[in-house]
Design a protein around this motif. Structure first.
Motif, PDB file in Angstrom:
ATOM      1  N   ASP A 191       0.870  -1.176   0.000  1.00 51.05           N
ATOM      2  CA  ASP A 191       0.000   0.000   0.000  1.00 51.05           C
ATOM      3  C   ASP A 191       0.911   1.232   0.000  1.00 51.05           C
ATOM      4  O   ASP A 191       1.502   1.569   1.023  1.00 51.05           O
ATOM      5  CB  ASP A 191      -0.872  -0.065   1.262  1.00 51.05           C
ATOM      6  CG  ASP A 191      -1.764   1.149   1.435  1.00 51.05           C
ATOM      7  OD1 ASP A 191      -1.539   2.163   0.746  1.00 51.05           O
ATOM      8  OD2 ASP A 191      -2.681   1.081   2.277  1.00 51.05           O
ATOM      9  N   SER A 192       1.032   1.873  -1.154  1.00 45.39           N
ATOM     10  CA  SER A 192       1.982   2.992  -1.240  1.00 45.39           C
ATOM     11  C   SER A 192       1.546   4.188  -0.403  1.00 45.39           C
ATOM     12  O   SER A 192       2.380   4.987   0.026  1.00 45.39           O
ATOM     13  CB  SER A 192       2.187   3.411  -2.696  1.00 45.39           C
ATOM     14  OG  SER A 192       0.962   3.850  -3.251  1.00 45.39           O
ATOM     15  N   GLY A 193       0.241   4.300  -0.145  1.00 39.79           N
ATOM     16  CA  GLY A 193      -0.255   5.392   0.700  1.00 39.79           C
ATOM     17  C   GLY A 193       0.368   5.348   2.087  1.00 39.79           C
ATOM     18  O   GLY A 193       0.617   6.388   2.705  1.00 39.79           O
ATOM     19  N   VAL A 194       0.652   4.123   2.563  1.00 49.35           N
ATOM     20  CA  VAL A 194       1.262   3.969   3.887  1.00 49.35           C
ATOM     21  C   VAL A 194       2.618   4.688   3.925  1.00 49.35           C
ATOM     22  O   VAL A 194       2.968   5.334   4.906  1.00 49.35           O
ATOM     23  CB  VAL A 194       1.450   2.461   4.239  1.00 49.35           C
ATOM     24  CG1 VAL A 194       2.362   2.269   5.431  1.00 49.35           C
ATOM     25  CG2 VAL A 194       0.104   1.820   4.502  1.00 49.35           C
ATOM     26  N   LEU A 195       3.353   4.601   2.821  1.00 52.59           N
ATOM     27  CA  LEU A 195       4.682   5.212   2.784  1.00 52.59           C
ATOM     28  C   LEU A 195       4.586   6.739   2.843  1.00 52.59           C
ATOM     29  O   LEU A 195       5.362   7.394   3.533  1.00 52.59           O
ATOM     30  CB  LEU A 195       5.446   4.752   1.539  1.00 52.59           C
ATOM     31  CG  LEU A 195       5.652   3.234   1.447  1.00 52.59           C
ATOM     32  CD1 LEU A 195       6.249   2.843   0.097  1.00 52.59           C
ATOM     33  CD2 LEU A 195       6.540   2.739   2.575  1.00 52.59           C
ATOM     34  N   TYR A 196       3.611   7.298   2.097  1.00 50.40           N
ATOM     35  CA  TYR A 196       3.402   8.763   2.168  1.00 50.40           C
ATOM     36  C   TYR A 196       2.950   9.161   3.573  1.00 50.40           C
ATOM     37  O   TYR A 196       3.381  10.187   4.117  1.00 50.40           O
ATOM     38  CB  TYR A 196       2.364   9.215   1.122  1.00 50.40           C
ATOM     39  CG  TYR A 196       2.917   9.201  -0.277  1.00 50.40           C
ATOM     40  CD1 TYR A 196       3.624  10.292  -0.775  1.00 50.40           C
ATOM     41  CD2 TYR A 196       2.782   8.083  -1.096  1.00 50.40           C
ATOM     42  CE1 TYR A 196       4.166  10.275  -2.051  1.00 50.40           C
ATOM     43  CE2 TYR A 196       3.321   8.049  -2.373  1.00 50.40           C
ATOM     44  CZ  TYR A 196       4.006   9.143  -2.845  1.00 50.40           C
ATOM     45  OH  TYR A 196       4.553   9.126  -4.108  1.00 50.40           O
ATOM     46  N   ARG A 197       2.100   8.342   4.169  1.00 47.00           N
ATOM     47  CA  ARG A 197       1.620   8.632   5.519  1.00 47.00           C
ATOM     48  C   ARG A 197       2.751   8.523   6.547  1.00 47.00           C
ATOM     49  O   ARG A 197       2.867   9.333   7.460  1.00 47.00           O
ATOM     50  CB  ARG A 197       0.494   7.664   5.893  1.00 47.00           C
ATOM     51  CG  ARG A 197      -0.805   7.982   5.189  1.00 47.00           C
ATOM     52  CD  ARG A 197      -1.858   6.928   5.432  1.00 47.00           C
ATOM     53  NE  ARG A 197      -3.062   7.222   4.687  1.00 47.00           N
ATOM     54  CZ  ARG A 197      -4.054   7.991   5.145  1.00 47.00           C
ATOM     55  NH1 ARG A 197      -3.988   8.487   6.372  1.00 47.00           N
ATOM     56  NH2 ARG A 197      -5.110   8.244   4.413  1.00 47.00           N
ATOM     57  N   ARG A 198       3.579   7.486   6.414  1.00 52.75           N
ATOM     58  CA  ARG A 198       4.715   7.295   7.334  1.00 52.75           C
ATOM     59  C   ARG A 198       5.674   8.487   7.268  1.00 52.75           C
ATOM     60  O   ARG A 198       6.148   8.972   8.270  1.00 52.75           O
ATOM     61  CB  ARG A 198       5.477   6.019   6.969  1.00 52.75           C
ATOM     62  CG  ARG A 198       4.830   4.778   7.462  1.00 52.75           C
ATOM     63  CD  ARG A 198       5.216   4.523   8.906  1.00 52.75           C
ATOM     64  NE  ARG A 198       4.276   3.634   9.524  1.00 52.75           N
ATOM     65  CZ  ARG A 198       4.016   3.567  10.824  1.00 52.75           C
ATOM     66  NH1 ARG A 198       4.647   4.372  11.663  1.00 52.75           N
ATOM     67  NH2 ARG A 198       3.148   2.741  11.317  1.00 52.75           N
ATOM     68  N   LEU A 199       5.941   8.929   6.031  1.00 52.19           N
ATOM     69  CA  LEU A 199       6.838  10.075   5.868  1.00 52.19           C
ATOM     70  C   LEU A 199       6.201  11.314   6.501  1.00 52.19           C
ATOM     71  O   LEU A 199       6.873  12.093   7.196  1.00 52.19           O
ATOM     72  CB  LEU A 199       7.137  10.310   4.381  1.00 52.19           C
ATOM     73  CG  LEU A 199       8.067  11.483   4.079  1.00 52.19           C
ATOM     74  CD1 LEU A 199       9.425  11.334   4.774  1.00 52.19           C
ATOM     75  CD2 LEU A 199       8.294  11.639   2.576  1.00 52.19           C
ATOM     76  N   ALA A 200       4.896  11.489   6.298  1.00 53.09           N
ATOM     77  CA  ALA A 200       4.200  12.632   6.894  1.00 53.09           C
ATOM     78  C   ALA A 200       4.322  12.590   8.420  1.00 53.09           C
ATOM     79  O   ALA A 200       4.587  13.617   9.060  1.00 53.09           O
ATOM     80  CB  ALA A 200       2.724  12.608   6.476  1.00 53.09           C
ATOM     81  N   LEU A 201       4.188  11.394   8.993  1.00 51.09           N
ATOM     82  CA  LEU A 201       4.278  11.252  10.449  1.00 51.09           C
ATOM     83  C   LEU A 201       5.689  11.596  10.955  1.00 51.09           C
ATOM     84  O   LEU A 201       5.849  12.281  11.960  1.00 51.09           O
ATOM     85  CB  LEU A 201       3.891   9.821  10.865  1.00 51.09           C
ATOM     86  CG  LEU A 201       3.894   9.542  12.365  1.00 51.09           C
ATOM     87  CD1 LEU A 201       2.801  10.326  13.087  1.00 51.09           C
ATOM     88  CD2 LEU A 201       3.707   8.045  12.646  1.00 51.09           C
ATOM     89  N   ILE A 202       6.697  11.145  10.214  1.00 52.82           N
ATOM     90  CA  ILE A 202       8.083  11.441  10.596  1.00 52.82           C
ATOM     91  C   ILE A 202       8.295  12.959  10.615  1.00 52.82           C
ATOM     92  O   ILE A 202       8.848  13.532  11.539  1.00 52.82           O
ATOM     93  CB  ILE A 202       9.084  10.749   9.626  1.00 52.82           C
ATOM     94  CG1 ILE A 202       9.058   9.237   9.841  1.00 52.82           C
ATOM     95  CG2 ILE A 202      10.501  11.297   9.788  1.00 52.82           C
ATOM     96  CD1 ILE A 202       9.859   8.428   8.817  1.00 52.82           C
ATOM     97  N   LEU A 203       7.780  13.627   9.567  1.00 52.61           N
ATOM     98  CA  LEU A 203       7.963  15.086   9.470  1.00 52.61           C
ATOM     99  C   LEU A 203       7.206  15.798  10.592  1.00 52.61           C
ATOM    100  O   LEU A 203       7.710  16.762  11.178  1.00 52.61           O
ATOM    101  CB  LEU A 203       7.479  15.586   8.103  1.00 52.61           C
ATOM    102  CG  LEU A 203       8.243  15.038   6.884  1.00 52.61           C
ATOM    103  CD1 LEU A 203       7.578  15.481   5.587  1.00 52.61           C
ATOM    104  CD2 LEU A 203       9.701  15.483   6.890  1.00 52.61           C
ATOM    105  N   LEU A 204       6.012  15.296  10.880  1.00 53.61           N
ATOM    106  CA  LEU A 204       5.195  15.910  11.933  1.00 53.61           C
ATOM    107  C   LEU A 204       5.868  15.758  13.292  1.00 53.61           C
ATOM    108  O   LEU A 204       5.989  16.728  14.051  1.00 53.61           O
ATOM    109  CB  LEU A 204       3.810  15.247  11.942  1.00 53.61           C
ATOM    110  CG  LEU A 204       2.789  15.831  12.901  1.00 53.61           C
ATOM    111  CD1 LEU A 204       2.300  17.192  12.403  1.00 53.61           C
ATOM    112  CD2 LEU A 204       1.576  14.905  13.054  1.00 53.61           C
ATOM    113  N   GLU A 205       6.327  14.546  13.575  1.00 49.93           N
ATOM    114  CA  GLU A 205       6.939  14.295  14.890  1.00 49.93           C
ATOM    115  C   GLU A 205       8.268  15.040  15.048  1.00 49.93           C
ATOM    116  O   GLU A 205       8.640  15.408  16.149  1.00 49.93           O
ATOM    117  CB  GLU A 205       7.115  12.785  15.115  1.00 49.93           C
ATOM    118  CG  GLU A 205       5.767  12.117  15.383  1.00 49.93           C
ATOM    119  CD  GLU A 205       5.845  10.625  15.657  1.00 49.93           C
ATOM    120  OE1 GLU A 205       6.856  10.006  15.262  1.00 49.93           O
ATOM    121  OE2 GLU A 205       4.881  10.097  16.257  1.00 49.93           O
TER     122      GLU A 205
END
Ligand code: C5P
Length: 213
Positions: free
Chosen positions: A33-47
């Motif tokens: 699920d490629s969306g997971v990768l975009y979401r994971r990156l978003a979470l890293i940036l947010l945190e």
């Protein structure tokens, strides 16, 4: 049959995940699920409190990342992460970074039957030469209704008009961006997922049996 690639594209909440999981379990294909990768990156940036309006800050942070998890946790399913993932997905350097992760995933799992990969640009950009391309179509109102029910069933608070607005906004962002916008990939089969899942499954099963011999 070895290393076949099936791509599944479509807008937010169109049922790509459910369809991918069905194909993955019935045909023993590995699901990404490629969306997971975009979401994971978003979470890293947010945190890391990265200013996502500043491309240099995003680039700097990406260069420091050693691995990205593929795990789907509740933490990456929030509205905030959905919006942030969509926001950073407009940048070509972000897309190149995520695409590389997808190519590595396929390379590392070479012995598998095949792959079912879902997202927004999988059949149009990432795996243009896929063996079978599907594009999932569902009206925004139906997608919002399903997402609303999902959230309520999982015990979360939810407001239907807010979800519909958010889905339409994400559609607009995903379809109008300059790099890899959401389009119907060339050669893709359009799957109408407005009706019951049973009907969708019947359609997909026929298509796969015909096309993946
Ligand atoms: O599919 P999901 O809703 O998890 O994706 C989150 C966001 O990531 C999408 O709204 C989209 O902006 C972005 N995305 C993308 N290309 C993909 C997968 C996701 O641009 N292949």
């Amino acid at each position: 049959m070895k290393n076949k690639i099936i791509t599944i594209d479509g807008p937010a909440a169109s049922g790509k995940e459910k369809i991918s999981k069905y194909i993955s379990s019935k045909w023993k294909f590995k699901h990404l699920d490629s969306g997971v990768l975009y979401r994971r990156l978003a979470l890293i940036l947010l945190e890391a409190k990265v200013n996502t309006n500043n491309v240099f800050e995003i680039k700097k942070k990406i260069n420091q990342i050693s691995t990205i998890s593929y795990r789907k946790t509740k933490k990456i399913r929030t509205q905030r992460i959905s919006q942030l993932a969509s926001k950073i997905a407009i940048y070509s350097f972000v897309r190149e970074y995520i695409n590389k992760l997808q190519y590595n995933f396929v390379k590392k799992n070479k012995n598998k039957q095949g792959f079912v990969i879902d997202g927004r640009d999988i059949g149009s950009v990432v795996f243009k030469k896929a063996d079978l391309k599907l594009y999932i179509e569902v009206k925004p109102e139906i997608r919002a209704k399903r997402r609303y029910k999902q959230l309520i069933d999982s015990g979360e608070k939810s407001i239907y008009p807010k979800i519909l607005k958010e889905i339409k906004l994400r559609d607009k962002k995903d379809k109008q961006r300059k790099h890899s916008p959401l389009v119907i990939p060339k050669g893709a089969h359009i799957i109408d997922n407005n009706g019951s899942f049973r009907k969708t499954v019947k359609n997909i099963t026929e298509l796969l049996e015909k096309n993946l011999k």
